[in-house]
Design an enzyme around this catalytic site. Structure first.
Site, PDB file in Angstrom:
ATOM      1  N   GLY A 161       0.846  -1.194   0.000  1.00  0.00           N
ATOM      2  CA  GLY A 161       0.000   0.000   0.000  1.00  0.00           C
ATOM      3  C   GLY A 161       0.875   1.235   0.000  1.00  0.00           C
ATOM      4  O   GLY A 161       1.933   1.267  -0.634  1.00  0.00           O
ATOM      5  N   ARG A 162       0.430   2.249   0.734  1.00  0.00           N
ATOM      6  CA  ARG A 162       1.170   3.524   0.744  1.00  0.00           C
ATOM      7  C   ARG A 162       2.602   3.335   1.229  1.00  0.00           C
ATOM      8  O   ARG A 162       3.568   3.720   0.566  1.00  0.00           O
ATOM      9  CB  ARG A 162       0.439   4.533   1.642  1.00  0.00           C
ATOM     10  CG  ARG A 162      -0.770   5.158   0.992  1.00  0.00           C
ATOM     11  CD  ARG A 162      -1.543   5.956   2.017  1.00  0.00           C
ATOM     12  NE  ARG A 162      -2.187   5.064   2.961  1.00  0.00           N
ATOM     13  CZ  ARG A 162      -3.500   4.819   2.993  1.00  0.00           C
ATOM     14  NH1 ARG A 162      -4.302   5.454   2.169  1.00  0.00           N
ATOM     15  NH2 ARG A 162      -4.009   3.971   3.846  1.00  0.00           N
ATOM     16  N   ILE A 163       2.755   2.730   2.440  1.00  0.00           N
ATOM     17  CA  ILE A 163       4.109   2.601   3.007  1.00  0.00           C
ATOM     18  C   ILE A 163       4.925   1.591   2.201  1.00  0.00           C
ATOM     19  O   ILE A 163       6.093   1.831   1.892  1.00  0.00           O
ATOM     20  CB  ILE A 163       4.042   2.233   4.509  1.00  0.00           C
ATOM     21  CG1 ILE A 163       3.336   3.363   5.284  1.00  0.00           C
ATOM     22  CG2 ILE A 163       5.433   1.972   5.071  1.00  0.00           C
ATOM     23  CD1 ILE A 163       3.028   3.033   6.742  1.00  0.00           C
ATOM     24  N   ARG A 183      -2.995  -7.962  -1.404  1.00  0.00           N
ATOM     25  CA  ARG A 183      -4.299  -8.583  -1.659  1.00  0.00           C
ATOM     26  C   ARG A 183      -4.584  -8.632  -3.153  1.00  0.00           C
ATOM     27  O   ARG A 183      -5.224  -9.534  -3.643  1.00  0.00           O
ATOM     28  CB  ARG A 183      -5.405  -7.823  -0.936  1.00  0.00           C
ATOM     29  CG  ARG A 183      -5.428  -8.136   0.555  1.00  0.00           C
ATOM     30  CD  ARG A 183      -6.576  -7.475   1.227  1.00  0.00           C
ATOM     31  NE  ARG A 183      -6.436  -6.021   1.148  1.00  0.00           N
ATOM     32  CZ  ARG A 183      -7.215  -5.170   1.785  1.00  0.00           C
ATOM     33  NH1 ARG A 183      -8.184  -5.623   2.543  1.00  0.00           N
ATOM     34  NH2 ARG A 183      -7.030  -3.869   1.683  1.00  0.00           N
ATOM     35  N   ARG A 245       2.784  -4.071  12.318  1.00  0.00           N
ATOM     36  CA  ARG A 245       2.279  -4.407  13.648  1.00  0.00           C
ATOM     37  C   ARG A 245       2.887  -5.734  14.080  1.00  0.00           C
ATOM     38  O   ARG A 245       3.005  -6.664  13.268  1.00  0.00           O
ATOM     39  CB  ARG A 245       0.748  -4.534  13.659  1.00  0.00           C
ATOM     40  CG  ARG A 245      -0.006  -3.217  13.591  1.00  0.00           C
ATOM     41  CD  ARG A 245       0.147  -2.380  14.867  1.00  0.00           C
ATOM     42  NE  ARG A 245      -0.608  -1.143  14.817  1.00  0.00           N
ATOM     43  CZ  ARG A 245      -0.124   0.036  14.390  1.00  0.00           C
ATOM     44  NH1 ARG A 245       1.116   0.136  13.968  1.00  0.00           N
ATOM     45  NH2 ARG A 245      -0.881   1.119  14.414  1.00  0.00           N
ATOM     46  N   GLU A 274       3.206  -5.170  22.756  1.00  0.00           N
ATOM     47  CA  GLU A 274       3.674  -3.812  22.996  1.00  0.00           C
ATOM     48  C   GLU A 274       2.960  -3.147  24.170  1.00  0.00           C
ATOM     49  O   GLU A 274       1.744  -3.315  24.276  1.00  0.00           O
ATOM     50  CB  GLU A 274       3.373  -2.997  21.726  1.00  0.00           C
ATOM     51  CG  GLU A 274       4.552  -2.269  21.191  1.00  0.00           C
ATOM     52  CD  GLU A 274       4.253  -1.647  19.847  1.00  0.00           C
ATOM     53  OE1 GLU A 274       4.388  -2.357  18.832  1.00  0.00           O
ATOM     54  OE2 GLU A 274       3.887  -0.478  19.834  1.00  0.00           O
ATOM     55  N   HIS A 295       8.731   1.419  18.521  1.00  0.00           N
ATOM     56  CA  HIS A 295       7.597   1.894  17.704  1.00  0.00           C
ATOM     57  C   HIS A 295       7.764   3.387  17.380  1.00  0.00           C
ATOM     58  O   HIS A 295       6.955   4.214  17.818  1.00  0.00           O
ATOM     59  CB  HIS A 295       6.257   1.637  18.401  1.00  0.00           C
ATOM     60  CG  HIS A 295       5.102   1.659  17.441  1.00  0.00           C
ATOM     61  ND1 HIS A 295       3.988   0.860  17.590  1.00  0.00           N
ATOM     62  CD2 HIS A 295       4.887   2.385  16.311  1.00  0.00           C
ATOM     63  CE1 HIS A 295       3.143   1.102  16.603  1.00  0.00           C
ATOM     64  NE2 HIS A 295       3.666   2.027  15.808  1.00  0.00           N
TER      65      HIS A 295
END
Ligand code: NAI
Ligand code: 3PY
Length: 333
Positions: A161-163, A183, A245, A274, A295
């Site tokens: 995606g974006r990242i 996906r 994540r 976390e 993070h």
């Protein structure tokens, strides 16, 4: 008669500029002391507020959502990931959710690239060594501190995606070959521009990559996407970088494999429990096998201000009766 300002409860300290603007626009209840709110305090806020602005460290579970009062219509998340919010429960109560995509992309991609470089090139190990008090550096020699070249290696991005795409752009400049699993494939012109190869089968991609970068969200479908079984498919000389994540990797299995020499190492900005970090990971970090960050993928002053601006725009649009630009719907997850 002037319209009453919406009561907006913000759970954590935000940049001064954002808090000032929120005070102007809203009846803003700010957390200037930045003391984390308990689950009971979050529920209390839900009961009275028109809008809740949680951060990604708050757990907005079904119990908190059930406590929502009649005025609570919007949860305007300060952050991109929404895996800490029970989106389905909020949707069932007619509570809209917004997030802040886009403004964290480049900073998080920078940090991902930093980990892609740091682990094979032993960056933190070298930095720690030169500042250590015991005089461990005997001076340059041909066999000293050898890491592994990244130029020419295959990078497999999971979640393009974006990242993911921003990581791919950076990685190409470092001479990495770009592969990805998503996906669905990217539009052809973007794939061409990134010279990226799409793998429909994650299993097949895992077996062929030198470095893997996880950039998909944590959803029910991606929980332990890199399971113990899938980790076994990864080459033993490969590295895994995760800035998405912690829950996307089976952390126990990852640790075991690095301990056993079945994986070369990892760079982790995120963790399964976390802010708790497994003592085994800390030990592997001291041994130079993993690089750990707390993070901080998007932790720039600029990103925090841009994120706050996005939160404000989402609340304003919603309160003015418009569709907020960053609405999150259960179907998107
Ligand atoms: N470390 C940090 O500080 C930060 C971490 N993040 C994390 O990065 C994640 C990604 O952010 P963006 O790139 O903006 O999101 P995005 O929505 O633009 O991209 C996510 C990509 O993952 C793909 N994806 C979703 N489920 C998948 C599955 N089951 N298998 C394969 N691909 C799948 C999507 O199709 C999409 O292309 C966020 O959800 C967040 O968890 C975001 C910002 C900062
Ligand atoms: O916004 C997010 O999703 C983060 O992980 C924090 O930058």
């Amino acid at each position: 008669m002037a319209r009453k300002k919406p009561l907006v409860v913000v759970t954590r300290k935000l940049p001064d500029k954002i808090e000032t603007r929120m005070r102007e626009l809203f009846d803003a209840r700010l957390n200037v002391d930045d003391v984390p709110m308990t689950q009971a305090q979050l529920a209390e806020a839900m009961a009275t507020a028109d809008v809740l602005v949680p951060a990604i460290c708050d757990r907005i579970d079904s119990t908190v959502i059930e406590a929502a009062g009649p005025n609570l219509k919007l949860i305007a998340n300060f952050g991109n990931g929404v895996d800490h919010i029970d989106v389905a429960a909020a949707n069932a109560r007619g509570i809209a959710i917004t997030n802040t995509p886009g403004v964290l992309t480049e900073d998080t991609a920078d940090m991902t690239m930093a980990l892609i470089l740091a682990v094979p090139r032993r960056l933190t190990e070298g930095a720690a060594l030169i500042t250590s008090d015991d005089g461990t550096w005997p001076g340059w020699s041909p066999m000293w501190m050898l890491g592994h070249r990244i130029w020419g290696k295959r990078l497999g991005i999971i979640g393009m995606g974006r990242i993911g795409q921003a990581v791919a752009r950076r990685a190409r400049a470092f001479g990495l070959q770009i592969h990805y699993h998503n996906r669905r494939p990217l539009p052809a012109h973007i794939e061409e521009e990134l010279e990226a190869t799409y793998w429909d089968s994650l299993d097949q991609m895992l077996a062929r990559m030198d470095i893997l970068s996880i950039n998909c969200p944590h959803t029910p479908a991606t929980f332990h996407l890199l399971s113990a079984r899938r980790l076994k498919l990864v080459r033993p000389d490969a590295y895994i970088v995760n800035t998405a994540r912690g829950e996307v990797i089976d952390e126990h299995a990852l640790i075991r494999m690095i301990e056993n020499g079945e994986l070369a190492g990892a760079g982790l900005d995120v963790f399964e429990r976390e802010p708790a970090v497994s003592p085994k990971l800390l030990k592997l970090a001291r041994a130079g096998k993993v690089v750990l960050l707390p993070h901080m993928g998007s932790a720039t002053v600029e990103a925090r201000i841009d994120t706050g601006e996005k939160v404000i725009v989402n609340i304003k649009a919603f309160m003015d009766g418009h569709r907020p630009p960053d609405r999150v719907l259960p179907a998107m997850l």
